[in-house]
Design a protein around this motif. Structure first.
Motif: not given
Lengths: 252, 252
Positions: B155-184
């Protein structure tokens, strides 16, 4: 023999942090001490005086950003080591972008080296004084409509409010812009509780510093001006022992 | 005679910046030098070793945040001057909030003093290396769904994208979390041009540092992990001379 003709000049875009020397980075202090020329807004120059004794100093007033950038770039093109200073971080509503744009526009890229020296952004220093309001996702928005249309600013505020991000506001008000913060508050209160914690930091790290915690409903009762930054909590932000805390989500 | 019984201990929540000592603030260095005990994640302790010779050091592994906080708080309650370190800024996905929460929950407020020492956030240091991508409004979002539900993040990514803000991403991926950055990335590309400039900074200011500028369409071809932060430009962000620039709006 002049070194200047042999060596390329350097333009350092230096962030001096919020105002207190202790919050300057070691690199920003070293760059200021080692440069030939310091360029900046008059009040920021005053903040770094202990580090620039004997340097050539070129200061100017508010809203002379293009002039300051051009002066700094010209000095670097003459072979000087030049520090162009911004408060906080030069990359957050500071001089970094404008300087890079002018260098490209004037095709000066090969005439100087450029280094951006990050600093503690004012909003992060404010957060530290207020507690820990930025522990979860946040948006950083300037209310100045001198360079960005007001409709764009409202759109961003609305999306940030709807997504329950903490909202950081720069440039809330100046002597010539007084209604924007009122309109922003009226809009935000449609999405957030009246008692949402709000932090105001004025003149942070400088003479006359004030740090205030209030609520979204009451925030306009306090002095807000161009040296104020504002942090508006999200739905989970609480006030404990005089500190704003936005939980990260740990189960404790 | 023990001073400890007379004097209240202090818990300093210290931001050590991205990794390079030169980007630490004068205050964070002074606090580390003057404290009795240093507590932190093993890799962050290594980064500040020159400043903590002879101190009691308590280090632990990843995801032991609650343990580290509790240890640091307990030492401060015994009258020690304790530095609990975070990389970047302690108030941005760091230890400041958790420490304040534990102190309140355990009703220890009167047993210690607390000071938050801000640092240069990793994302602002990354911006400085990439150019000037954060010159206009931006959102800071963590992709870690360990502590925040994924629906909230989307929801936050979507709103940020719609409002044309620059988006800074922390913690994009770890050994146990790999699909989130693809979905984002799949989601963001619905709102932004494929050639939107994207900056990746890995191990910033540390051994093995890499800084890459690519595009929204191509970003997943590069190594992304838990020591990576990402900056996704808005509709106006350009790439010039290998630097990302988001214009502030000056007419030059």
């Amino acid at each position: 023999m002049t070194n200047n003709k042999l060596q390329k000049g350097v333009l350092f875009l230096v962030g001096i942090g919020p105002g207190d020397h202790r919050d300057m980075t070691a690199r920003s202090i070293a760059v200021l001490r080692n440069c030939d020329v310091v360029v900046g807004y008059r009040r920021y120059i005053e903040l770094v005086e202990p580090f620039i004794a004997g340097k050539e100093v070129i200061s100017s007033g508010m809203t002379r950003e293009i002039e300051r950038c051009s002066t700094a770039i010209a000095a670097a093109c003459r072979g000087k080591k030049v520090s162009l200073i911004s408060s906080g971080d030069p990359g957050v509503y500071g001089m970094a972008g404008l300087a890079l744009e002018i260098v490209e526009k004037q095709k000066l890229r090969h005439k100087l080296a450029i280094e951006i020296v990050p600093g503690v952004p004012v909003i992060n220093a404010a957060a530290a004084r207020l507690g820990a309001p930025l522990m979860n996702d946040y948006a950083v928005i300037s209310l100045s409509d001198l360079l960005t249309p007001w409709e764009v600013i409202v759109k961003r505020l609305t999306h940030a409010a709807q997504s329950d991000m903490v909202i950081c506001i720069y440039n809330p008000k100046s002597s010539k812009r007084s209604w924007q913060i009122k309109e922003a508050q009226s809009m935000l209160i449609q999405y957030r509780r009246k008692d949402t914690p709000v932090g105001l930091a004025r003149n942070l790290g400088r003479k006359g510093e004030t740090v205030t915690i209030t609520t979204l409903a009451r925030m306009l009762r306090y002095k807000i001006d161009m040296v104020t930054v504002i942090i508006i909590g999200n739905s989970t932000t609480t006030l404990r022992a005089g500190r704003m805390i936005t939980p990260r989500g740990y189960k404790i």
